[in-house]
Scaffold this motif. Sequence first.
Motif, PDB file in Angstrom:
ATOM      1  N   ALA A 470       4.400  -8.936  10.240  1.00  0.00           N
ATOM      2  CA  ALA A 470       3.773 -10.148  10.272  1.00  0.00           C
ATOM      3  C   ALA A 470       2.297 -10.140  10.376  1.00  0.00           C
ATOM      4  CB  ALA A 470       4.569 -11.552  10.867  1.00  0.00           C
ATOM      5  N   PRO A 471       1.926  -9.579  11.569  1.00  0.00           N
ATOM      6  CA  PRO A 471       0.364  -9.597  11.872  1.00  0.00           C
ATOM      7  C   PRO A 471      -0.409  -8.680  10.952  1.00  0.00           C
ATOM      8  CG  PRO A 471       1.596  -8.775  13.762  1.00  0.00           C
ATOM      9  CD  PRO A 471       2.637  -9.301  12.874  1.00  0.00           C
ATOM     10  N   LYS A 472       0.157  -7.361  10.477  1.00  0.00           N
ATOM     11  CA  LYS A 472      -0.299  -6.631   9.664  1.00  0.00           C
ATOM     12  C   LYS A 472      -0.451  -7.371   8.303  1.00  0.00           C
ATOM     13  CE  LYS A 472       0.872  -2.316  11.617  1.00  0.00           C
ATOM     14  NZ  LYS A 472       1.600  -0.994  11.564  1.00  0.00           N
ATOM     15  N   ALA A 473       0.607  -8.162   7.779  1.00  0.00           N
ATOM     16  CA  ALA A 473       0.659  -8.767   6.519  1.00  0.00           C
ATOM     17  C   ALA A 473      -0.673  -9.766   6.509  1.00  0.00           C
ATOM     18  CB  ALA A 473       1.842  -9.388   6.251  1.00  0.00           C
ATOM     19  N   GLU A 474      -0.738 -10.641   7.643  1.00  0.00           N
ATOM     20  CA  GLU A 474      -1.888 -11.381   7.740  1.00  0.00           C
ATOM     21  C   GLU A 474      -3.149 -10.942   7.767  1.00  0.00           C
ATOM     22  OE1 GLU A 474      -3.033 -15.196  10.471  1.00  0.00           O
ATOM     23  OE2 GLU A 474      -1.400 -14.132  11.307  1.00  0.00           O
ATOM     24  N   ARG A 475      -3.648  -9.645   8.493  1.00  0.00           N
ATOM     25  CA  ARG A 475      -4.729  -9.218   8.232  1.00  0.00           C
ATOM     26  C   ARG A 475      -5.096  -8.823   6.714  1.00  0.00           C
ATOM     27  NH1 ARG A 475      -3.125  -6.884  13.370  1.00  0.00           N
ATOM     28  NH2 ARG A 475      -2.584  -4.768  12.379  1.00  0.00           N
ATOM     29  N   THR A 476      -3.968  -8.086   6.216  1.00  0.00           N
ATOM     30  CA  THR A 476      -4.075  -7.755   4.575  1.00  0.00           C
ATOM     31  C   THR A 476      -4.481  -8.914   3.659  1.00  0.00           C
ATOM     32  OG1 THR A 476      -2.553  -6.101   5.117  1.00  0.00           O
ATOM     33  CG2 THR A 476      -2.974  -6.679   2.863  1.00  0.00           C
ATOM     34  N   LEU A 477      -3.864 -10.005   3.992  1.00  0.00           N
ATOM     35  CA  LEU A 477      -4.255 -11.281   3.301  1.00  0.00           C
ATOM     36  C   LEU A 477      -5.823 -11.696   3.471  1.00  0.00           C
ATOM     37  CD1 LEU A 477      -0.827 -12.996   3.569  1.00  0.00           C
ATOM     38  CD2 LEU A 477      -1.617 -11.788   1.477  1.00  0.00           C
ATOM     39  N   ASP A 478      -6.003 -11.816   4.657  1.00  0.00           N
ATOM     40  CA  ASP A 478      -7.293 -12.228   5.013  1.00  0.00           C
ATOM     41  C   ASP A 478      -8.345 -11.080   4.327  1.00  0.00           C
ATOM     42  OD1 ASP A 478      -6.662 -14.213   6.731  1.00  0.00           O
ATOM     43  OD2 ASP A 478      -6.698 -12.943   8.558  1.00  0.00           O
ATOM     44  N   ARG A 479      -8.033  -9.931   4.202  1.00  0.00           N
ATOM     45  CA  ARG A 479      -8.927  -8.907   3.685  1.00  0.00           C
ATOM     46  C   ARG A 479      -9.029  -9.259   2.139  1.00  0.00           C
ATOM     47  NH1 ARG A 479      -8.857  -2.838   5.435  1.00  0.00           N
ATOM     48  NH2 ARG A 479     -10.542  -2.939   4.181  1.00  0.00           N
ATOM     49  N   ILE A 480      -7.807  -9.533   1.405  1.00  0.00           N
ATOM     50  CA  ILE A 480      -7.994  -9.833   0.068  1.00  0.00           C
ATOM     51  C   ILE A 480      -8.657 -11.113  -0.185  1.00  0.00           C
ATOM     52  CG2 ILE A 480      -6.530 -10.457  -1.637  1.00  0.00           C
ATOM     53  CD1 ILE A 480      -4.135  -8.685  -0.739  1.00  0.00           C
ATOM     54  N   ASP A 481      -8.547 -12.017   0.806  1.00  0.00           N
ATOM     55  CA  ASP A 481      -9.246 -13.513   0.700  1.00  0.00           C
ATOM     56  C   ASP A 481     -10.922 -13.291   0.638  1.00  0.00           C
ATOM     57  OD1 ASP A 481      -9.249 -16.234   0.406  1.00  0.00           O
ATOM     58  OD2 ASP A 481      -9.805 -16.484   2.360  1.00  0.00           O
ATOM     59  N   ARG A 482     -11.280 -12.173   1.370  1.00  0.00           N
ATOM     60  CA  ARG A 482     -12.496 -11.978   1.498  1.00  0.00           C
ATOM     61  C   ARG A 482     -13.104 -10.977   0.566  1.00  0.00           C
ATOM     62  NH1 ARG A 482     -11.171 -11.069   7.058  1.00  0.00           N
ATOM     63  NH2 ARG A 482     -11.514  -9.046   6.706  1.00  0.00           N
ATOM     64  N   GLU A 483     -12.299 -10.721  -0.560  1.00  0.00           N
ATOM     65  CA  GLU A 483     -12.714  -9.430  -1.281  1.00  0.00           C
ATOM     66  C   GLU A 483     -13.142  -8.193  -0.641  1.00  0.00           C
ATOM     67  OE1 GLU A 483     -15.301 -11.285  -4.351  1.00  0.00           O
ATOM     68  OE2 GLU A 483     -13.845 -12.739  -4.833  1.00  0.00           O
ATOM     69  N   ASP A 484     -12.389  -7.965   0.429  1.00  0.00           N
ATOM     70  CA  ASP A 484     -12.975  -6.603   1.122  1.00  0.00           C
ATOM     71  C   ASP A 484     -11.525  -5.826   1.150  1.00  0.00           C
ATOM     72  OD1 ASP A 484     -14.251  -4.868   2.610  1.00  0.00           O
ATOM     73  OD2 ASP A 484     -13.603  -5.764   4.554  1.00  0.00           O
TER      74      ASP A 484
END
Length: 571
Positions: A470-484
């Motif tokens: 769960a925390p890893k998935a959340e970090r990944t989604l945040d990076r996608i949202d930042r286009e990073d």
Amino acid sequence: MASLRAYRRFVVVAWHFLPLLLAYARDRRRFLLFGRPRRVEPETHRERAEVLLESLLTLGPTFIKLGQLLSTRPDVLPPEYIEVLSALQDEVPPAEWAGAKAVLEAELGPVDERFVEFETDAISGASLGQVYRARVDASDEDDGGDVGLGGDGGGTLEVAVKVRRPGIEDLVEVDLRVIRWSLPILMRFVDESRAFSLENLADEFARTIREEMDYEREAEMLEEIRANFAGDDRYRIPAVVESHSGPRVLTMEYVRGTKITDLETLDRRGIDRGRVAENLVRAYFQMIVDDGVFHADPHPGNLAVTDEGRIVFYDFGMSGRVDEFTRSKIVDFYIAVANQDIDGILDALVEIGTLSPDADRAVMAEVMELAIRDARGEEIEQYRVNQIVGQIEDSIYEFPFRLPKNLALVLRVATVVEGVCVTLDPEFDFIATATDYLTEQGYREESVRQYLEESATQLRRTGESLTRIAPKAERTLDRIDREDFYVRIGVEDSADVFETLAKRIVYGMLLTMSLFSTGVLYALEAPELSIVAGIFSLVVTVLLYRSFRERRGLRATPQFTRQNLRRRRRK
């Protein structure tokens, strides 16, 4: 002097084998240096196998033993060779008594003084030694086992005296040197999958034949195996007469019995052949799986049955040990076979080193399914066999079955024992007997327990992993949202597809350029240069052709259970 003798021997061996090697080379490349592979018909293989058999017999004792070993190696030779060489018996005319007597007396002293009686006509002549019947004073040896050495009650014991063949040591060493010299040459005539097995075969053969000539080692192995079966009235293993044994002479209790494949005599004496077959399989499972030390030469000449139905084992010259890891994997394999767990069978074969990890598991699963059905005596549709053969031929992998050093003798035992059991009882079910043995000894129960423990461990690890997702998935989604978010892709090319494609492109460009140059030079009336350009064009054309004609898989019929498939081929 020894080197000169070895060189002469090498020339003789090369003269015998060169025609076969050239034939094998042409099978790989029709014109030796180039050309497509040839499809060799089974009848051609059989004819070549007969030629090989004659050469081995002509070359003498060492090569007879080599032929016997080759007859148990389906990873080295096609099925037709295996069938022909399986008939190779370790029987050659015995040496003259004078030579054998010299060896015997050098080890033990005068024959007349050490033996009460001694028959000078050998009862068995083998390639490395020969056996005589004799009598010794029973008071010279105190056995202390379950066979009192009182003999006939008159103070003598009937014995079998095994004497090493005179001069065999030097001949074997010369032949082993020749085989070592020949190995690099042989490697040039076989593909990589066969080269692996050939190297193991050469090492194993040198070790095995030296061990077989060491009668002190044989006596130790015999006594160890005899102790493991002490008190079991299903088997009879001769006792060693230590006072009359040495490095080149082995004296054993002489145990009479009927040859195990003499079915007529066994039936006349009312012996249950099915029970004998079952006891034979159980004996070898105990030796290999439980004890780790086993009699490795169970051909019919080394097995007999007493009037009481007890199995007698002779000749422990070829014997071996199995390490604990290999024993555990053999158990895993047979348990998977008993459960018809195809994935478990393949996993066991990969872990033990018999099956390449790169093998096409889908094709191998079908092979194993047919092998199990065949071993159980079930009918197999011919079209299924042909279908699987076609799949293997079309596979991009080399033939995936190999035999590590520690499994070669075990395979020999399994192959020969199966043949003896089928002879005793055509309906004998090897797998059922193996399953019963493993169940009685608790191996299947232990396997289930280990499976449950491993499943519980895996389930716990899965739960731990889920809490971290769960925390890893959340970090990944945040990076996608930042286009990073970046993805790195690597392409594996284990089959060298890109290299082959690049090679073909280069050859094509060179061919186009050379053909254009040939035309231009010819038009400019420069015939010598145009001929050179034309030759270059021809060479490039051959290279381009070869890049499209590389061998793509195996053109050999897979072997399942040889004894059963051989019967079906004859129908």
